[in-house]
Scaffold this motif. Sequence first.
Motif, mmCIF file in Angstrom:
data_model
loop_
_atom_site.group_PDB
_atom_site.id
_atom_site.type_symbol
_atom_site.label_atom_id
_atom_site.label_comp_id
_atom_site.label_asym_id
_atom_site.label_seq_id
_atom_site.Cartn_x
_atom_site.Cartn_y
_atom_site.Cartn_z
ATOM 1 N N ILE A 139 0.838 -1.199 0.000
ATOM 2 C CA ILE A 139 0.000 0.000 0.000
ATOM 3 C C ILE A 139 0.872 1.248 0.000
ATOM 4 C CG2 ILE A 139 -1.675 1.307 1.361
ATOM 5 C CD1 ILE A 139 -2.842 -1.426 2.217
ATOM 6 N N ILE A 140 1.925 1.244 0.814
ATOM 7 C CA ILE A 140 2.837 2.388 0.841
ATOM 8 C C ILE A 140 3.553 2.522 -0.512
ATOM 9 C CG2 ILE A 140 4.961 3.274 1.884
ATOM 10 C CD1 ILE A 140 3.959 2.101 4.537
ATOM 11 N N ALA A 141 3.981 1.405 -1.074
ATOM 12 C CA ALA A 141 4.640 1.446 -2.386
ATOM 13 C C ALA A 141 3.688 1.970 -3.460
ATOM 14 C CB ALA A 141 5.154 0.060 -2.756
ATOM 15 N N ALA A 142 2.410 1.582 -3.408
ATOM 16 C CA ALA A 142 1.441 2.062 -4.387
ATOM 17 C C ALA A 142 1.194 3.558 -4.239
ATOM 18 C CB ALA A 142 0.134 1.293 -4.243
ATOM 19 N N LEU A 143 1.150 4.041 -3.003
ATOM 20 C CA LEU A 143 0.986 5.480 -2.792
ATOM 21 C C LEU A 143 2.186 6.261 -3.319
ATOM 22 C CD1 LEU A 143 -0.654 5.554 0.747
ATOM 23 C CD2 LEU A 143 -1.733 6.056 -1.447
ATOM 24 N N CYS A 144 3.376 5.745 -3.074
ATOM 25 C CA CYS A 144 4.590 6.396 -3.598
ATOM 26 C C CYS A 144 4.592 6.357 -5.127
ATOM 27 C CB CYS A 144 5.838 5.725 -3.045
ATOM 28 S SG CYS A 144 6.069 5.967 -1.284
ATOM 29 N N PHE A 145 4.179 5.241 -5.713
ATOM 30 C CA PHE A 145 4.111 5.116 -7.161
ATOM 31 C C PHE A 145 3.105 6.110 -7.737
ATOM 32 C CE2 PHE A 145 2.489 3.058 -11.041
ATOM 33 C CZ PHE A 145 3.677 2.940 -11.750
ATOM 34 N N GLY A 146 1.961 6.266 -7.078
ATOM 35 C CA GLY A 146 0.964 7.228 -7.540
ATOM 36 C C GLY A 146 1.463 8.662 -7.451
ATOM 37 N N CYS A 147 2.154 8.996 -6.359
ATOM 38 C CA CYS A 147 2.716 10.349 -6.215
ATOM 39 C C CYS A 147 3.790 10.608 -7.273
ATOM 40 C CB CYS A 147 3.286 10.542 -4.815
ATOM 41 S SG CYS A 147 2.031 10.623 -3.543
ATOM 42 N N TYR A 148 4.614 9.619 -7.546
ATOM 43 C CA TYR A 148 5.647 9.781 -8.570
ATOM 44 C C TYR A 148 5.021 9.915 -9.960
ATOM 45 C CZ TYR A 148 10.051 9.184 -11.054
ATOM 46 O OH TYR A 148 11.130 9.372 -11.857
ATOM 47 N N THR A 149 3.929 9.203 -10.189
ATOM 48 C CA THR A 149 3.208 9.330 -11.455
ATOM 49 C C THR A 149 2.634 10.732 -11.612
ATOM 50 O OG1 THR A 149 2.655 6.981 -11.410
ATOM 51 C CG2 THR A 149 1.327 8.369 -12.838
ATOM 52 N N ILE A 150 2.069 11.264 -10.533
ATOM 53 C CA ILE A 150 1.552 12.635 -10.569
ATOM 54 C C ILE A 150 2.675 13.606 -10.914
ATOM 55 C CG2 ILE A 150 0.587 14.499 -9.154
ATOM 56 C CD1 ILE A 150 -0.974 12.338 -7.640
ATOM 57 N N TRP A 151 3.799 13.455 -10.257
ATOM 58 C CA TRP A 151 4.931 14.363 -10.499
ATOM 59 C C TRP A 151 5.431 14.245 -11.936
ATOM 60 C CZ3 TRP A 151 10.208 13.425 -11.441
ATOM 61 C CH2 TRP A 151 11.010 14.563 -11.388
ATOM 62 N N MET A 152 5.588 13.017 -12.426
ATOM 63 C CA MET A 152 6.074 12.806 -13.796
ATOM 64 C C MET A 152 5.113 13.412 -14.815
ATOM 65 S SD MET A 152 8.925 10.848 -14.333
ATOM 66 C CE MET A 152 8.616 9.939 -15.820
ATOM 67 N N ASP A 153 3.828 13.171 -14.634
ATOM 68 C CA ASP A 153 2.850 13.657 -15.597
ATOM 69 C C ASP A 153 2.722 15.178 -15.538
ATOM 70 O OD1 ASP A 153 1.111 13.045 -17.691
ATOM 71 O OD2 ASP A 153 -0.636 13.098 -16.367
ATOM 72 N N HIS A 154 2.794 15.732 -14.341
ATOM 73 C CA HIS A 154 2.662 17.186 -14.190
ATOM 74 C C HIS A 154 3.882 17.919 -14.749
ATOM 75 C CE1 HIS A 154 0.901 20.811 -12.623
ATOM 76 N NE2 HIS A 154 2.014 21.108 -11.983
ATOM 77 N N THR A 155 5.077 17.378 -14.557
ATOM 78 C CA THR A 155 6.270 18.031 -15.097
ATOM 79 C C THR A 155 6.350 17.923 -16.617
ATOM 80 O OG1 THR A 155 7.585 16.046 -14.734
ATOM 81 C CG2 THR A 155 7.664 17.732 -13.018
ATOM 82 N N ASN A 156 5.591 17.013 -17.212
ATOM 83 C CA ASN A 156 5.570 16.890 -18.667
ATOM 84 C C ASN A 156 4.448 17.696 -19.302
ATOM 85 O OD1 ASN A 156 7.797 15.236 -18.740
ATOM 86 N ND2 ASN A 156 6.557 13.397 -18.431
ATOM 87 N N GLY A 157 3.816 18.584 -18.537
ATOM 88 C CA GLY A 157 2.853 19.508 -19.115
ATOM 89 C C GLY A 157 1.400 19.212 -18.861
ATOM 90 N N ALA A 158 1.053 18.167 -18.150
ATOM 91 C CA ALA A 158 -0.353 17.864 -17.888
ATOM 92 C C ALA A 158 -0.887 18.815 -16.816
ATOM 93 C CB ALA A 158 -0.519 16.427 -17.430
ATOM 94 N N LYS A 159 -2.178 19.094 -16.879
ATOM 95 C CA LYS A 159 -2.817 19.930 -15.876
ATOM 96 C C LYS A 159 -2.872 19.181 -14.545
ATOM 97 C CE LYS A 159 -4.029 23.215 -18.711
ATOM 98 N NZ LYS A 159 -3.341 24.452 -18.722
ATOM 99 N N GLY A 160 -3.090 19.893 -13.461
ATOM 100 C CA GLY A 160 -3.084 19.294 -12.128
ATOM 101 C C GLY A 160 -4.131 18.217 -11.936
ATOM 102 N N GLY A 161 -5.352 18.462 -12.406
ATOM 103 C CA GLY A 161 -6.423 17.480 -12.242
ATOM 104 C C GLY A 161 -6.180 16.215 -13.042
ATOM 105 N N GLN A 162 -5.696 16.398 -14.261
ATOM 106 C CA GLN A 162 -5.407 15.235 -15.101
ATOM 107 C C GLN A 162 -4.278 14.406 -14.495
ATOM 108 O OE1 GLN A 162 -4.211 16.273 -19.063
ATOM 109 N NE2 GLN A 162 -3.680 14.156 -19.599
ATOM 110 N N ALA A 163 -3.235 15.070 -14.011
ATOM 111 C CA ALA A 163 -2.114 14.358 -13.397
ATOM 112 C C ALA A 163 -2.552 13.656 -12.120
ATOM 113 C CB ALA A 163 -0.973 15.326 -13.102
ATOM 114 N N ALA A 164 -3.413 14.303 -11.319
ATOM 115 C CA ALA A 164 -3.892 13.692 -10.083
ATOM 116 C C ALA A 164 -4.748 12.467 -10.375
ATOM 117 C CB ALA A 164 -4.680 14.706 -9.261
ATOM 118 N N LEU A 165 -5.593 12.556 -11.400
ATOM 119 C CA LEU A 165 -6.427 11.406 -11.759
ATOM 120 C C LEU A 165 -5.572 10.241 -12.252
ATOM 121 C CD1 LEU A 165 -9.262 10.241 -12.102
ATOM 122 C CD2 LEU A 165 -9.257 11.177 -14.427
ATOM 123 N N LEU A 166 -4.573 10.536 -13.060
ATOM 124 C CA LEU A 166 -3.678 9.484 -13.546
ATOM 125 C C LEU A 166 -2.896 8.854 -12.386
ATOM 126 C CD1 LEU A 166 -2.763 8.141 -16.174
ATOM 127 C CD2 LEU A 166 -0.895 9.780 -16.244
ATOM 128 N N GLY A 167 -2.439 9.688 -11.444
ATOM 129 C CA GLY A 167 -1.728 9.163 -10.272
ATOM 130 C C GLY A 167 -2.617 8.316 -9.388
#
Length: 191
Positions: free
Chosen positions: A60-88
Amino acid sequence: MDPHAHRDPRTGGEWRPEARAARSHGTVEPEHGATLVGPVERAAPEATARRMRPALVLPIIAALCFGCYTIWMDHTNGAKGGQAALLGLIAAVVTGVLGVTLVHFQATMLTETRALAYGALFGASMGWLYSLGGSTPSVLKSTVWGLVMFGVMFIASLYVFRTHRDREPHGLHRPRRAHTPRRPHVPHAAH
């Protein structure tokens, strides 16, 4: 009321006279023949507290870290905050469910199968994260990166599982036996 019976201050119930040995410790212990008679019987706080096993907390902790890293990766590549949060969130839920399922059923798997499952989960996750990279890598590059990470995790987990066999929940899979030579088959004589 029995003159030797006493009230339990926690529940208001009555102790029977045979519970005297247990009263000296402040608890009702059934192995001494003590029983509590009363309207309310409370369980010990340790019995009512439901705790998660550490083996289930780590995925569960690893999945939360993976989701946060996904949010960061997607947001730094130009995605909007909501889209990145949903993907994470989706990434965290999917990897969390797969990780908890793998941990739950790993005791029933052979060592090689378990190492394959850990490698597949890790390789697929890393390949997908590589596809989120900024320079828009191709599907082929993401697949190759996922396969490389699969191989790394498969070898690492196989090594860990093989060297720590004494801690496995099911013990050795195929214990070695001493080879006993077979006796030659002798046909029975005809009568």
